[in-house]
Scaffold this motif. Sequence first.
Motif, PDB file in Angstrom:
ATOM      1  N   ALA A  46       0.748  -1.269  -0.053  1.00  0.00           N
ATOM      2  CA  ALA A  46       0.061  -0.029   0.030  1.00  0.00           C
ATOM      3  C   ALA A  46       0.863   1.195   0.024  1.00  0.00           C
ATOM      4  CB  ALA A  46      -0.965   0.218   1.175  1.00  0.00           C
ATOM      5  N   ILE A  47       1.924   1.247   0.637  1.00  0.00           N
ATOM      6  CA  ILE A  47       2.851   2.495   0.784  1.00  0.00           C
ATOM      7  C   ILE A  47       3.455   2.703  -0.661  1.00  0.00           C
ATOM      8  CG2 ILE A  47       5.370   3.144   1.458  1.00  0.00           C
ATOM      9  CD1 ILE A  47       4.652   1.595   4.155  1.00  0.00           C
ATOM     10  N   ARG A  48       3.981   1.503  -1.522  1.00  0.00           N
ATOM     11  CA  ARG A  48       4.289   1.783  -2.662  1.00  0.00           C
ATOM     12  C   ARG A  48       3.388   2.070  -3.639  1.00  0.00           C
ATOM     13  NH1 ARG A  48       7.145  -2.716  -1.277  1.00  0.00           N
ATOM     14  NH2 ARG A  48       5.720  -4.431  -2.032  1.00  0.00           N
ATOM     15  N   SER A  54       9.556   3.645  -1.539  1.00  0.00           N
ATOM     16  CA  SER A  54       9.910   2.170  -0.862  1.00  0.00           C
ATOM     17  C   SER A  54       9.517   2.355   0.726  1.00  0.00           C
ATOM     18  CB  SER A  54      11.337   2.005  -0.940  1.00  0.00           C
ATOM     19  OG  SER A  54      12.093   2.950  -0.139  1.00  0.00           O
ATOM     20  N   ALA A  55       9.403   1.348   1.198  1.00  0.00           N
ATOM     21  CA  ALA A  55       9.010   1.307   2.592  1.00  0.00           C
ATOM     22  C   ALA A  55       9.876   1.791   3.491  1.00  0.00           C
ATOM     23  CB  ALA A  55       8.629   0.034   3.017  1.00  0.00           C
ATOM     24  N   THR A  56      11.282   1.852   3.012  1.00  0.00           N
ATOM     25  CA  THR A  56      12.438   2.468   3.841  1.00  0.00           C
ATOM     26  C   THR A  56      12.344   3.715   3.771  1.00  0.00           C
ATOM     27  OG1 THR A  56      13.798   0.682   3.536  1.00  0.00           O
ATOM     28  CG2 THR A  56      14.870   2.530   4.201  1.00  0.00           C
ATOM     29  N   ARG A  57      12.069   4.569   2.662  1.00  0.00           N
ATOM     30  CA  ARG A  57      11.929   5.911   2.475  1.00  0.00           C
ATOM     31  C   ARG A  57      10.683   6.430   3.317  1.00  0.00           C
ATOM     32  NH1 ARG A  57      13.866  10.331   3.223  1.00  0.00           N
ATOM     33  NH2 ARG A  57      13.078  11.913   2.123  1.00  0.00           N
ATOM     34  N   VAL A  61      10.534   9.229   6.427  1.00  0.00           N
ATOM     35  CA  VAL A  61       9.732  10.485   6.113  1.00  0.00           C
ATOM     36  C   VAL A  61       8.815  10.442   7.439  1.00  0.00           C
ATOM     37  CG1 VAL A  61       7.897  11.481   5.015  1.00  0.00           C
ATOM     38  CG2 VAL A  61       9.990  10.584   3.690  1.00  0.00           C
ATOM     39  N   LEU A  62       8.202   9.433   7.876  1.00  0.00           N
ATOM     40  CA  LEU A  62       7.442   9.088   8.851  1.00  0.00           C
ATOM     41  C   LEU A  62       8.016   9.558  10.100  1.00  0.00           C
ATOM     42  CD1 LEU A  62       4.748   8.545  10.297  1.00  0.00           C
ATOM     43  CD2 LEU A  62       5.540   6.105  10.439  1.00  0.00           C
TER      44      LEU A  62
END
Length: 102
Positions: A46-48, A54-57, A61-62
């Motif tokens: 869902a993030i992508r 990416s989930a890492t990025r 950010v979060l």
Amino acid sequence: MDSANASSSGPAEAGLPAVAGLSDRDGAILGFERHWWKYAGAKEQAIRDQFQMSATRYYQVLNALIDKPEALAHDPLLVKRLRRLRAARQRARSARRLGIEV
């Protein structure tokens, strides 16, 4: 909750007023974090799909976002919960490095 049910266009839909200093993306990220995920990998997909990152990025950010006072003013319960979870993970990592059982 699967990724199809997790779409949220912003804080207004969640009943939260927009706060000056938060971008639309920041508000969308906070709205996204309110959701619970039922299946492993559903959140990352869902993030992508929703944020094109990416989930890492996304987590970078979060983590920067939850340190902002504007985010705390926008949704204090969510931001405090995310900060508390982050602190617990940091304590657990430090304890593992030092060989201490928590």
